[in-house]
Design a protein around this motif. Sequence first.
Motif, mmCIF file in Angstrom:
data_model
loop_
_atom_site.group_PDB
_atom_site.id
_atom_site.type_symbol
_atom_site.label_atom_id
_atom_site.label_comp_id
_atom_site.label_asym_id
_atom_site.label_seq_id
_atom_site.Cartn_x
_atom_site.Cartn_y
_atom_site.Cartn_z
ATOM 1 N N ALA A 182 3.772 -110.319 86.048
ATOM 2 C CA ALA A 182 5.086 -111.861 85.031
ATOM 3 C C ALA A 182 5.070 -111.206 83.460
ATOM 4 O O ALA A 182 4.771 -109.596 83.064
ATOM 5 N N GLY A 183 6.674 -111.529 83.579
ATOM 6 C CA GLY A 183 6.928 -111.664 81.818
ATOM 7 C C GLY A 183 6.124 -110.898 80.909
ATOM 8 O O GLY A 183 5.327 -111.895 80.366
ATOM 9 N N PRO A 184 5.703 -109.883 80.197
ATOM 10 C CA PRO A 184 4.929 -109.998 79.317
ATOM 11 C C PRO A 184 5.658 -110.759 77.742
ATOM 12 O O PRO A 184 5.390 -109.725 76.580
ATOM 13 N N ALA A 185 5.084 -111.798 77.611
ATOM 14 C CA ALA A 185 5.049 -112.009 76.632
ATOM 15 C C ALA A 185 4.307 -112.718 76.212
ATOM 16 O O ALA A 185 3.054 -112.216 76.080
ATOM 17 N N GLY A 186 4.000 -112.615 74.715
ATOM 18 C CA GLY A 186 3.355 -112.197 73.482
ATOM 19 C C GLY A 186 2.637 -110.840 73.241
ATOM 20 O O GLY A 186 2.266 -110.888 72.372
ATOM 21 N N TYR A 187 3.976 -110.037 73.006
ATOM 22 C CA TYR A 187 3.978 -108.209 73.204
ATOM 23 C C TYR A 187 5.115 -108.096 72.543
ATOM 24 O O TYR A 187 6.272 -108.147 72.439
ATOM 25 N N THR A 188 4.953 -107.319 71.507
ATOM 26 C CA THR A 188 5.381 -106.183 71.176
ATOM 27 C C THR A 188 5.893 -105.272 72.115
ATOM 28 O O THR A 188 5.425 -104.787 73.115
#
Length: 637
Positions: A182-188
């Motif tokens: 899944a799309g790695p949302a919330g990470y830099t």
Amino acid sequence: MYPISALYSDYLKRHDREFLIKAIVNGVEYTNAQIVDFSIENSLTLSDGFEIGTAIPSKLIIKLRLKSEIPSNAKIIPYLALSTEGLTWDQAAYPWQEMNVPWDGGSTEWLPLGEFFVDSREKVNNIWTFVCYDKLVTADVAYISQLSYPATMQAVWDEICSRLGFTYDSSVAINPGYTIQAGPAGYTCRQVLGYIAGANGASVFVSKAGVVKFKRFVAAAPAVFDLTTSDYIRAKQTNPIKVYSRVVVTYNTEDQLTYEAGNGDDNHTLNVENPFMSQAMVNNLQAQLNGFSYLPLSMDARGFPHLEHGDVIGFAQREGGSWLETITTWEETTIPWDGIVAYQSILLHQVLSFKGGLKLTLEAPSISDQQSEFALEGSLSQQVNRLNQNAVRYGKPYYGITHSRTEGFVVEREDHLSRLQLNSDVMDWKVDGESVLYLDAQARTLKFGGTLEAVDGIFTGTLQGVDGVFTGDLQAVGGTFTGTLQGVDGTFTGTLQAGTVRSSDIYSSYIESAEIEGGTITGSLIRTNYTGSRIELDEDGFVSYDSSNRRRVILGINAEAGMSGFQFNGPSGSYEGQIYSVSNALHIIADDELFLHGFGSVLIQGDTEFDDNVGIGKYSDIEREIDDLWNAIIALT
């Protein structure tokens, strides 16, 4: 280790070496006349032990004498070379084609020490101190992916590098079968780069030439550089040799969900945090690191600027004693005859500093056996653990509410009768497993399966219905309706405007309104009232009814007879006569008496022909009277 020439390598080992320095600052070259000193810090770990999957920016602190200021975020590239002024023919034991030294003396090639960007500055007297970091610091931005998931780690890596303008070399080897679900949302971006490297048994760093690289860790890796006892000042072993045989990867830090592979106690376990790893990846990582070892140490040495963080180094240490001090048995004593013992370690942290001479501080930290077995929580750790206990976590239900990266917020009854999913793209409300309210934000589509009731609602925009049934009062100030509009018991107030209304669209309902404006109205029946005195227009013609619902006047066309006209009925509904037209003639027919009366004159123009007996006033037989008059005139002549 950064590649250098044989001449540079030999001069590094000389004790009479003389360094030359320069720095390119925003495209302008500064020499040792303006450079006071500098230090460069490289790290592959920020903890007290070995880590994998890190992406830590290198740090440069440089002091310059400047007459003018340099701009913000200016690029600074420091260089080092070695003077060859004292080189003689006897000492030049190098291949001719590799020698680029001027005849009158000069220097070795210039070795770049990295590309850095100014982060902060401070001026004391006339000396500026600049704190700079390499390009990895620019990766501390939120990662918003445009890829479709699941996606390969290689595709994610390339998207980040392309967005940040990073280039990388062949050391970046990513397993083509590794994917992110899944799309790695919330990470830099920097976190994601580190996670991808960690899954592939490596850490990320920027080379001295400004290229992004992997430092891949494997068991039994050979040393790339050896230090003799004369190359360092002090070497301190800080713990016994560290060996790893077990890997534990935490992929969910809130619920402490882990994958693990291998065997061993806590002292021989490598703990990793990586949300993108699977059990198969952990198995591969353990196979790669099984038996990986290094000697924890701290060392102050002569400067070797071509060493890079992550390099495996060997060093010699004198460990001898007298025969009288030896307490071990002969077969257990392994000290060489010369007392020099060889060791091997890894550069996890190094600081290269220049102040006229070059100094190198090396560290390979490790957590002791006691720290591994008996971890004591400090005040910060206690606060973090307390936060983990109280914080809302992904995938954990809170009174029927959960949230995750893949679905967003989910509200579900305990008996699973109804379930609501809500995120920025989709709102899906299900009852008994079927969607009753569904919003697709990307397609801008709202679907509702049920009964829509509104006491007082205002609809704007375009309302379309293919097969919709509306009950209650539907009011519109101005609207365009397409599709089928049906109303069984609907009341319309105000003005209903329509370009074209087809009778087939409203055959099962009616429209009631004070006023209707439109271009065309087409239908099977139009009437002024339901019953009583009224006028109706249908497919047969135009009919006028009296108050007793009797047909009195009918206007229509008889297509079979080729005629059209009016039919008149009496008060009883009986036929009284008609006016109709055929080709070249207009007929007025009375079923009984035809009465023509004018309060003024009755004028008849054109040729008039009377057929059959016609009576005018007191003359019952006008034709006979005219004949008698004509005969009298002839007799007079």
